[in-house]
Scaffold this active site. Structure first.
Site, PDB file in Angstrom:
ATOM      1  CB  ILE A  65      -1.249   8.305   2.736  1.00  0.00           C
ATOM      2  CG1 ILE A  65      -0.792   9.377   3.759  1.00  0.00           C
ATOM      3  CG2 ILE A  65      -1.210   8.793   1.313  1.00  0.00           C
ATOM      4  CD1 ILE A  65       0.996   9.719   3.272  1.00  0.00           C
ATOM      5  N   GLY A  66      -3.244   5.928   2.359  1.00  0.00           N
ATOM      6  CA  GLY A  66      -3.629   5.052   1.631  1.00  0.00           C
ATOM      7  C   GLY A  66      -3.175   3.571   1.783  1.00  0.00           C
TER       8      GLY A  66
ATOM      9  CG  ASP B 189       4.006  -3.597  -8.658  1.00  0.00           C
ATOM     10  OD1 ASP B 189       3.079  -3.995  -9.587  1.00  0.00           O
ATOM     11  OD2 ASP B 189       3.567  -3.338  -7.341  1.00  0.00           O
TER      12      ASP B 189
ATOM     13  CB  VAL C 295       1.253   4.742   2.629  1.00  0.00           C
ATOM     14  CG1 VAL C 295       2.028   6.205   2.714  1.00  0.00           C
ATOM     15  CG2 VAL C 295       1.662   3.831   1.566  1.00  0.00           C
TER      16      VAL C 295
ATOM     17  N   GLY D 268      -2.562  -0.624  -0.001  1.00  0.00           N
ATOM     18  CA  GLY D 268      -2.342  -1.446  -1.474  1.00  0.00           C
ATOM     19  C   GLY D 268      -1.987  -2.818  -1.135  1.00  0.00           C
ATOM     20  N   GLY D 269      -1.559  -3.464  -2.353  1.00  0.00           N
ATOM     21  CA  GLY D 269      -1.122  -4.847  -2.093  1.00  0.00           C
ATOM     22  C   GLY D 269       0.290  -4.917  -1.394  1.00  0.00           C
TER      23      GLY D 269
ATOM     24  CE  LYS E 181       3.996   0.320   0.267  1.00  0.00           C
ATOM     25  NZ  LYS E 181       3.403   0.902  -1.363  1.00  0.00           N
TER      26      LYS E 181
END
Length: 895
Positions: free
Chosen positions: A27-28, A143, A35, A30-31, A50
């Site tokens: 899905i993606g 965040d 995911v 990041g920091g 995740k």
């Protein structure tokens, strides 16, 4: 199913099985991790997994923290929070099992351009609602950013990654802060490592909102330090085309001082709920706006209201033909040869009247040769009876009439109405004083009569120079409607003045049609004239609240109530009055958004609490409605000055001064600006020009004396004393006595300095400078007990001022100096650093901070600040007054 054997940090690929999950795709990332989309084989549902980087959980304590946070979030059952199914581990890798949503992220939505206003506000409500639920359980996200906001196909917000930034170690978090990620959405207190609470999430909502509606981040920078610096120091870039109600919400979220933000998300939700989404959709937003609407919005926000289409129609001038036709009684067009026969005769008769009868000369000259600039002072109204209640109405009528005359259409800018506060401060009660002190060319002298239900307003319009009566007006009402009588009087006065458009109805924006409510409003105005007197503010508030109960749609009463609450807050420092003032002003704007005074009150309130970004927006809105409003223009100037935009500030101060060459108050503001920035000759010259228009004004002479002193030139001391003595002869003020005490300190006349300080304190005991001068004078006289008592008083005043407005540099510098003088180093340093950070070139701040560091034995810091000030051209003559400064000053002079 069991997980496939895996080594290192590699992740499952599509088609792999991990425990009870079939991996479907990525899905993606990041920091905070990667995911994956997966199918839960037990429950036959699509989920998101995740995977957290292993650097986040190097030990068992980190795992336990993550598990604890996961349990806390999973216990929350809220439609705007992503559902957490569990925290699992496979082959040493932790992953969070979450619900899967197929609407993408808010970051992806923003990447396609600004979000329309209506949809964006709905999304904000979802974010704030979810966070409100979390905060109620003492869970702070820390965040919030667009990539952590998931969307469903129905555009429902789902917040993810709760608690991760708290559960992982600080070192790991630092590694995760990228320019496009966490750091860009951190509040100033987060970036500086200070303790945080739920207000950091509210800050992040503000950043996210700005990005949603504009398509770009409100703080710019190419590197992490640059973004962090911008967040901590710069004004956020919020599009001026956004509705002002929405701008206010975003600016409040982005206040750099946590105490000035929304305290809880429920407060934010309250303001979001009050936004009219139908109006947003009707007006459109972002890229959907037409070029015409963009131009109009730009004109409004820059104060160029005369360029907006909606204003042009009302600015047409009458031609001389229509005036003569009106004078002759002609109403129907006639052939040319016949049309001019009667008017020609009228012209001859009128011109003959000018020669024979001197009284109406000014009026007829204005009629034929165009209006000359008129400077009007409305004098206090007389009460024709002995009734004390009517006396209150007469006092309030002065302010109300001044405001009404200011609202007359003055497209030719031939009319300048001197503010009622200026008339009162100069103790002007007659035409002679109005001409001498205010350079008024015309005065309005009125009387109020009230007998039963009959009310009458009689007005004389007088040439202040010649003392000739130009005309007389009577306006009455048999039903006790004073507002209607006032409207009639102002309309007649406008015609007598030959003001363009005055023959039309006078705009009574926000007024009342309920006579008892208007009477209460005028009584409140009379109490507000002397709000410094005990109980007067409370009496004004009582009258205004009663007026509103009589007429719930009385916008002017709500606006004035907001101003009364602002003054109440300024006097008591109780935050309750801030909320009351804001609520009253918002109600006034909802009833009538065209009241400049309401925006000025809001701007002044935000200035008082240190929120200069929002203050600037409110002052700009006031100027958009009235581009000759000096309070709004000076408010804009002050906001620019506080933000460090000195060129823009000077331009606005000059603009205010140019509005009316005979108004000393605006020129005085320009002079004070020059003095604050070390331009003493400019300050002196501006003050001399102001004195030429108001030669009997004590305030101007006391400022002139102060500017001579600030210049640091001993040769100017005699000029300073002459000016201060002149000021005191015209009227005793604490400022004049304070400046005189400073002069005597420079001249080592310590007994006289102590006496002058005591006189200043007797007139106003809230001025820290007066106590400082007294403390120094007592020190040199050897009266240590009195000196210490003065120092204690300085401390209490500085603490109160800093508490009221922590972003006021002068207050921070005073508190730091007091602590330094008392030897309290640890308490002094934070305030000194804050003062220098807020106003690095302010002379008052520099003098205080340098003395403080020198007293704290940080002579090198003090010396560097002196050199910096010298390079900037900032005068530091007052350093000579401090006996402890002499060794350092001698050393600097020697080198």
């Amino acid at each position: 199913m069991t997980g496939l054997p895996r080594t290192g940090t590699s992740l499952p690929a599509p088609g792999d099985f991990l425990r009870d999950y079939e991996i479907l795709g990525r899905i993606g990332s990041g920091g905070m991790g990667v995911v994956l989309q997966a199918r839960d084989l037990k429950l036959d549902r699509i989920v998101a997994l995740k995977f957290l980087p292993q650097i986040f959980y190097g030990g068992e304590s980190d795992k336990e923290s993550l598990l604890k946070e996961a349990r806390s979030i999973s216990a929350l059952d809220h439609p705007n929070i992503c559902t957490i199914y569990g925290l699992e581990e496979s082959d040493g890798q932790l992953f969070i099992v979450m619900a899967y949503y197929d609407g993408g992220t808010l970051a992806g939505r923003i990447a396609n351009g600004p979000v329309p206003l209506g949809k964006g506000v709905e999304l904000l409500r979802g974010i704030a609602s979810g966070l409100a639920a979390a905060h109620a359980h003492n869970i702070v996200h820390r965040d919030i950013k667009p990539s952590n906001i998931l969307l469903t196909r129905q555009n429902t917000v789902k917040i993810v990654d709760f608690g991760l930034s708290k559960a992982i170690s600080n070192d790991s978090l630092t590694q995760s802060m990228t320019i496009s990620g966490t750091a860009a959405y951190m509040a100033p207190e987060q970036l500086s490592g200070q303790p945080v609470d739920q207000r950091v999430d509210i800050w992040a909502i503000g950043v996210t909102a700005a990005e949603m509606f504009t398509g770009h981040h409100p703080f710019r920078g190419d590197t992490l330090p640059a973004i962090a610096h911008s967040i901590c120091r710069d004004t956020p870039e919020i599009s001026a085309e956004l509705p002002l109600s929405l701008q206010r919400i975003i600016y409040k979220c982005l206040s750099k001082t946590p105490a000035l933000r929304y305290g809880i998300c429920d407060e934010l939700l309250h303001d979001l709920a009050r936004l009219d989404l139908r109006e947003f959709q009707k007006n459109s937003s972002g890229p959907e706006k037409s070029a015409d609407s963009k131009a109009t919005a730009a004109a409004l926000i820059t104060g160029k209201a005369s360029q907006a289409k909606s204003r042009k129609a009302s600015l047409r001038k009458k031609d001389i033909g229509s005036i003569i036709a009106a004078a002759s009684g002609a109403t129907t067009p006639k052939p040319f040869t016949r049309r001019w026969i009667v008017p020609a005769a009228v012209i001859c008769l009128l011109l003959l009247a000018v020669v024979i009868f001197p009284v109406p000369r000014e009026h007829v000259q204005g009629l034929f040769f165009g209006p000359r600039q008129k400077h009007i002072a409305v004098l206090p109204f007389d009460n024709s009876g002995s009734d004390s209640a009517t006396a209150l109405l007469a006092a309030g009528l002065m302010d109300s009439m001044t405001a009404d005359i200011s609202n007359l259409d003055t497209s030719q800018q031939s009319l300048w109405v001197i503010p009622a506060s200026v008339v009162r401060s100069g103790n002007v009660n007659d035409p002679v004083s109005a001409y001498k002190r205010l350079r008024a060319t015309l005065v309005v002298k009125g009387r109020l009569e009230r007998t039963g239900q009959h009310v009458a307003i009689d007005i004389d319009l007088i040439n202040a120079k010649t003392l000739r009566q130009i005309g007389a007006i009577t306006a009455s009402n048999e039903n006790g409607d004073l507002a209607a009588a006032e409207q009639d009087a102002v309309t007649q006065l406008g015609r007598l003045l030959n003001v363009s458009g005055a023959s039309g109805a006078v705009v009574r924006s926000g007024s009342s049609t309920v006579p008892p409510a208007y009477d209460l409003y005028l009584e409140a105005l009379s109490y507000l004239q002397r709000f410094d007197k005990p109980q007067n503010l409370d009496l004004a508030i009582d009258r205004l609240k009663n007026a509103i109960s009589q007429d719930p749609n009385f916008a002017l009463a709500y606006a004035k109530l907001g101003e009364a609450y602002r003054l109440k807050y300024k006097d008591s420092h109780n935050p309750r009055w801030i909320q009351e003032a804001l609520a009253s002003c918002e109600r006034a704007l909802k009833l009538n958004p065209q009241l400049p005074s309401t925006y000025v009150t809001l701007g002044s309130l935000h200035t008082l609490t240190g929120n200069n970004e929002l203050a600037l927006t409110e002052f700009q809105n006031a100027v958009a409605l009235d581009n000759r409003n000096p309070d709004a223009i000076i408010g804009m100037a002050w906001s620019y000055e506080q933000a460090g935009h000195l060129d823009q500030a000077e331009e606005e101060y000059k603009r205010a001064a140019a509005l009316n060459s005979s108004d000393w108050s605006n020129r005085n503001e320009l002079a004070l600006f020059y003095d604050r920035h070390g331009r003493y000759s400019d300050a002196i010259n501006q003050t001399k020009e102001a004195i030429s228009s108001s030669p009997d004004n004590p305030m101007l002479y006391f400022n002139l004396g102060g500017f001579y002193l600030d210049s640091g030139d001993p040769a100017a001391y005699s000029l300073a004393e002459d000016a201060l003595r002149k000021s005191l002869a015209l009227g005793a003020t604490d400022g004049a006595y304070g400046n005189l005490a400073l002069l005597y300190l420079h001249e080592k006349r310590y007994a006289q300095a102590a006496d002058a300080s005591e006189r200043a304190i007797a007139l106003d005991g809230q001025e820290i400078l007066s106590w400082r001068y007294a403390e120094l004078a007592y020190y040199y006289l050897g009266e240590r007990q009195k000196a210490n008592a003065a120092l204690d008083r300085m401390e209490s005043l500085a603490e109160a001022q800093t508490s009221m407005n922590p972003r006021k540099a002068s207050s921070q510098s005073w508190l730091g100096l007091v602590y330094a003088l008392k030897g309290l180093r640890e308490r002094a340093i934070p305030h000194l650093e804050a003062a220098i950070s807020l106003a690095p070139n302010d002379p008052e701040v520099l003098v205080n901070v340098i003395q403080a560091y020198n007293r704290l034995a940080d002579a090198s810091v003090a010396e560097n600040l002196i050199k910096q000030a010298q390079q900037e051209g900032v005068g530091l003559a007052d350093l000579q007054l401090d006996p402890d400064m002499q060794p350092l000053l001698a050393r600097i002079k020697k080198h």
